[in-house]
Design an enzyme around this catalytic site. Structure first.
Site, PDB file in Angstrom:
ATOM      1  CE  LYS A  69      40.100  53.433  -3.614  1.00 52.48           C
ATOM      2  NZ  LYS A  69      41.185  53.175  -2.645  1.00 52.48           N
ATOM      3  CG  ASP A  84      41.532  54.018   0.614  1.00 50.58           C
ATOM      4  OD1 ASP A  84      41.796  55.132   0.128  1.00 50.58           O
ATOM      5  OD2 ASP A  84      42.001  52.958   0.154  1.00 50.58           O
TER       6      ASP A  84
END
Length: 363
Positions: A195, A227
Site C-alpha cells: 500500500k 485493495d
C-alpha cells in the site's frame, strides 16, 4: 551416493494420523523411484501429546525436530481440549511455539484449481475455466501483528487502541528472496503486494523488493496495491504466479486464494527459516467430526510432502512427480467424499494407494 535425509513426522490429532499415513505411502514410492535415502521418526504433538505427556509440545518432540531436516506436520486440536487455558490448547501450545523455536519467518501457501474441479470454484465459470496456480509467500514474524508499541489507553471519549506496522530491511530482503527463488521454480513472475501510496512501511517494502529484484533478472516483477489485488484475484486469478506479501496482507490474500479453489482439502502450507528448514502441513484443520471414518481427503497432506521435498530437500523432480500423480488421479475422476458430489467416492486409504502407485509408475 545419495544423501541421507531425516524427517520428523508429527501426525497430531483428528484426521492427522489418517492423512499422514497416506503421505508416508507416497514417501515410500518416492524413496524407491528416486533412490532417496529418507528416514522418519514419529513424535506426539497437540492433543495426543497432552494426553500422553501432559503438554501439547513435549521436550522430546522439539528435540526430535531439531535432529531432523524438516518437519511433516498433520493437524492438532479438537473438542476434547478446547476448555483448557488458551496457552495449553493444542493449537496455541504446539504450532506457534514450533514456529518461534525454529524461527520460521516465511509462509508459503499454494492455491491451485485442478482440472476437473472447476465446479467447486466460486468464481464465474468463464474465469474458472482459465484455471490458476498461485503461490502466496507471506512474511510471518514482522509487521503490524508484532510491531511495538501496541495497546489500549485512555477512557471515555478519549479511549483509543493502537498497533504499529514495523518492517526492517533484513526482514523484507529475506522474504523477497524466498519469493524470487520460488518463482524460479515456477513461471518466473513475482507480484509484490503493498500500500505504497499511503504507508511508509509499504514504501520501504517496494524500494527493497526492487533492489532484490535486480539480482533476479530472469524473474518478472510487478507491484500491486492490496485493495486492487483482492479484486484482481476475483477478476482473473490466472494472471498471478507468486504473490509476495507482508504479514497482514498475506494473511488476507492467502485465505482469499484458498477460498477460490473451492476445497480446503487440497491446500498445503510450508513455513521456512533462513537455513531452509521447514514445517509442512495441510492448510485445513483436524476435522474431528470425520476423524477415524476413512473419508478425509489426504491430498493436502500429500502435497505438503511435495513442498517438503522441493524446499527443504531440494528434490524438485520428486515433488513434481507427486503433483503429476495427483493431477492424474483427479483427471481420471478419483474423488474422496468432499469432491464427489454424489458420485462414487474412494476412501482416504484408497486415495493414498492410488497416488502412491502413480508416483511409483511415473506419469
Amino acid at each position: 551416493m545419495s544423501k541421507n535425509y531425516h524427517i520428523a513426522v508429527l501426525p497430531g490429532d483428528g484426521i492427522g494420523p489418517e492423512v499422514m499415513a497416506q503421505a508416508l505411502k507416497v514417501m515410500d514410492a518416492v524413496r524407491s523411484r528416486f533412490d532417496m535415502r529418507i528416514t522418519t521418526s514419529h513424535y506426539d504433538v497437540g492433543g495426543i501429546a497432552i494426553d500422553n505427556h501432559g503438554h501439547p509440545l513435549p521436550k522430546a518432540t522439539v528435540e526430535g525436530c531439531e535432529q531432523a531436516d524438516a518437519i511433516l506436520f498433520g493437524s492438532v486440536g479438537g473438542p476434547k481440549w478446547e476448555n483448557l487455558p488458551p496457552e495449553s490448547q493444542p493449537e496455541r501450545g504446539a504450532l506457534l511455539p514450533l514456529r518461534k523455536h525454529f524461527k520460521l519467518f516465511s509462509n508459503l501457501r499454494p492455491a491451485k484449481l485442478y482440472q476437473g474441479l472447476e465446479a467447486f470454484c466460486p468464481l464465474r465459470a468463464d474465469i474458472a475455466a482459465n484455471g490458476f496456480d498461485i503461490l502466496c509467500v507471506r512474511e510471518l514474524t514482522g509487521g503490524i501483528y508484532f510491531g511495538q508499541p501496541k495497546g489500549r489507553e485512555g477512557s471515555g471519549q478519549y479511549e483509543k487502541a493502537f498497533d504499529t506496522e514495523v518492517y526492517h530491511r533484513f526482514e523484507i530482503e529475506r522474504i523477497a528472496r524466498i519469493a524470487f527463488e520460488s518463482a524460479r521454480k515456477r513461471r518466473r513472475k513475482v507480484t509484490s503486494i503493498d500500500k505504497a501510496n499511503v504507508l511508509q512501511s509499504s514504501i520501504l517494502w517496494r524500494e527493497i523488493v526492487n533492489d532484490v529484484a535486480k539480482t533476479y533478472p530472469d524473474v518478472e516483477l510487478a507491484h500491486m496495491y492490496i485493495d486492487n489485488a483482492t479484486m484482481q484475484l476475483i477478476k482473473d486469478p490466472s494472471q498471478f504466479d507468486v504473490l509476495l506479501c507482508s504479514n497482514l496482507f498475506g494473511d488476507i490474500l492467502s485465505d482469499e486464494c484458498a477460498m477460490i479453489t473451492g476445497s480446503m482439502g487440497m491446500l498445503p502450507s510450508a513455513s521456512l527459516n533462513e537455513q531452509g528448514f521447514g514445517l509442512y502441513e495441510p492448510a485445513g484443520g483436524s476435522a474431528p467430526d470425520i476423524a477415524g471414518k476413512n473419508i478425509a481427503n489426504p491430498i493436502a497432506q500429500i502435497l505438503s510432502l511435495a513442498l517438503l521435498l522441493r524446499y527443504s530437500l531440494d528434490a524438485n523432480d520428486a515433488a513434481t512427480a507427486i503433483e503429476q500423480a495427483i493431477n492424474r488421479a483427479l483427471e481420471e475422476g478419483v474423488r474422496t467424499g468432499d469432491l464427489a458430489r454424489g458420485a462414487a467416492a474412494v476412501s482416504t486409504d484408497e486415495m493414498g494407494d492410488i497416488i502412491a502407485r502413480y508416483v511409483a509408475e511415473g506419469v
